[in-house]
Write a protein that holds these residues in place. Structure first.
Motif, mmCIF file in Angstrom:
data_model
loop_
_atom_site.group_PDB
_atom_site.id
_atom_site.type_symbol
_atom_site.label_atom_id
_atom_site.label_comp_id
_atom_site.label_asym_id
_atom_site.label_seq_id
_atom_site.Cartn_x
_atom_site.Cartn_y
_atom_site.Cartn_z
ATOM 1 N N MET A 8 36.046 -21.008 -5.376
ATOM 2 C CA MET A 8 37.318 -20.341 -5.652
ATOM 3 C C MET A 8 37.131 -19.046 -6.438
ATOM 4 S SD MET A 8 39.345 -21.875 -3.801
ATOM 5 C CE MET A 8 40.664 -20.773 -4.209
ATOM 6 N N SER A 9 36.109 -18.970 -7.281
ATOM 7 C CA SER A 9 35.870 -17.705 -7.986
ATOM 8 C C SER A 9 35.454 -16.622 -6.989
ATOM 9 C CB SER A 9 34.820 -17.877 -9.092
ATOM 10 O OG SER A 9 33.542 -18.184 -8.565
ATOM 11 N N THR A 62 36.277 -16.603 -3.775
ATOM 12 C CA THR A 62 37.466 -16.341 -2.964
ATOM 13 C C THR A 62 38.428 -15.412 -3.704
ATOM 14 O OG1 THR A 62 37.283 -18.511 -1.924
ATOM 15 C CG2 THR A 62 39.427 -17.423 -1.786
ATOM 16 N N THR A 63 38.701 -15.725 -4.951
ATOM 17 C CA THR A 63 39.647 -14.942 -5.733
ATOM 18 C C THR A 63 39.179 -13.503 -5.897
ATOM 19 O OG1 THR A 63 40.341 -16.924 -6.918
ATOM 20 C CG2 THR A 63 40.874 -14.810 -7.938
ATOM 21 N N LEU A 64 37.921 -13.337 -6.247
ATOM 22 C CA LEU A 64 37.406 -11.986 -6.463
ATOM 23 C C LEU A 64 37.337 -11.204 -5.155
ATOM 24 C CD1 LEU A 64 36.247 -9.910 -8.432
ATOM 25 C CD2 LEU A 64 33.988 -10.838 -7.925
ATOM 26 N N PHE A 110 38.663 -11.714 -2.079
ATOM 27 C CA PHE A 110 39.810 -11.589 -1.174
ATOM 28 C C PHE A 110 41.101 -11.157 -1.855
ATOM 29 C CE2 PHE A 110 36.968 -14.560 1.017
ATOM 30 C CZ PHE A 110 36.798 -13.862 2.200
ATOM 31 N N PHE A 111 41.149 -11.219 -3.188
ATOM 32 C CA PHE A 111 42.382 -10.850 -3.876
ATOM 33 C C PHE A 111 42.176 -9.734 -4.906
ATOM 34 C CE2 PHE A 111 43.033 -15.263 -2.498
ATOM 35 C CZ PHE A 111 44.134 -15.071 -1.687
ATOM 36 N N VAL A 112 41.277 -9.948 -5.844
ATOM 37 C CA VAL A 112 41.140 -9.011 -6.951
ATOM 38 C C VAL A 112 40.612 -7.650 -6.494
ATOM 39 C CG1 VAL A 112 39.999 -8.587 -9.163
ATOM 40 C CG2 VAL A 112 40.887 -10.861 -8.638
ATOM 41 N N GLN A 127 30.610 -11.975 -11.466
ATOM 42 C CA GLN A 127 30.621 -13.061 -10.479
ATOM 43 C C GLN A 127 29.210 -13.568 -10.209
ATOM 44 O OE1 GLN A 127 33.192 -14.826 -8.896
ATOM 45 N NE2 GLN A 127 31.440 -16.072 -8.306
ATOM 46 N N TRP A 173 29.640 -17.025 -0.149
ATOM 47 C CA TRP A 173 30.923 -17.712 -0.103
ATOM 48 C C TRP A 173 30.846 -18.920 0.836
ATOM 49 C CZ3 TRP A 173 34.934 -17.075 3.904
ATOM 50 C CH2 TRP A 173 36.169 -17.607 3.536
#
Length: 150
Positions: free
Chosen positions: A20-21, A23-25, A27-29, A54, A127
């Motif tokens: 999830m870290s 994924t978050t970085l 694809f979102f951040v 990361q 990932w």
């Protein structure tokens, strides 16, 4: 001592945190940085710092997973340990290669398109490794009766 089932779920939680870290970085951040900061240079500089952080998260999660796989008290089902060990090692290696091999070339703007593509592919590989470890551990956990150890 705490309930052993809590400790036995540690590998699953580590794999979830790792996946999830990433994924978050990824694809979102980082996309939000490029969409909201005034210029790509600022967004790229901040993204580089976040990807470096990361790398630390990935290395720690992978190392702790490997330690869990070696522990009799924390290890998941023996049938998933070999595959999960290889995936955790591959994911950690990809993280370190991106940080110390690819990132310096991107920062130096040395054939930027090539190295950005290589770095992106390696990030996706990392990932995928994290997601596969999580999936294998989740399947192993769900296959066990509630009272039986992982």
């Amino acid at each position: 001592m705490a309930d052993s089932s809590v400790w036995r779920s540690l590998p699953l939680w580590l794999a979830a945190a790792w996946a999830m870290s990433l994924t978050t970085l990824g694809f979102f951040v980082v996309p939000m940085l490029f969409a909201n900061l005034p210029n790509p240079a600022m967004a790229g500089g901040m993204a580089a710092k976040l990807f470096a952080a990361q790398t630390g998260v990935s290395a720690v999660c992978a190392l702790l997973l490997l330690m869990c796989f070696r522990s009799e008290k924390l290890a998941p089902s023996a049938r998933v340990i070999p595959a999960c060990t290889l995936l955790a090692l591959a994911g950690a290696l990809l993280a370190l290669l991106v940080e110390f091999g690819v990132s310096p070339r991107i920062v130096a703007r040395d054939n930027l398109a090539l190295w950005h593509g290589v770095g992106t592919a390696m990030y996706f590989g990392q990932w995928a490794c994290a997601l596969l470890v999580f999936g294998k551990l989740a399947n192993a956990a769900s296959a066990q009766p509630a009272s039986a150890p992982l």
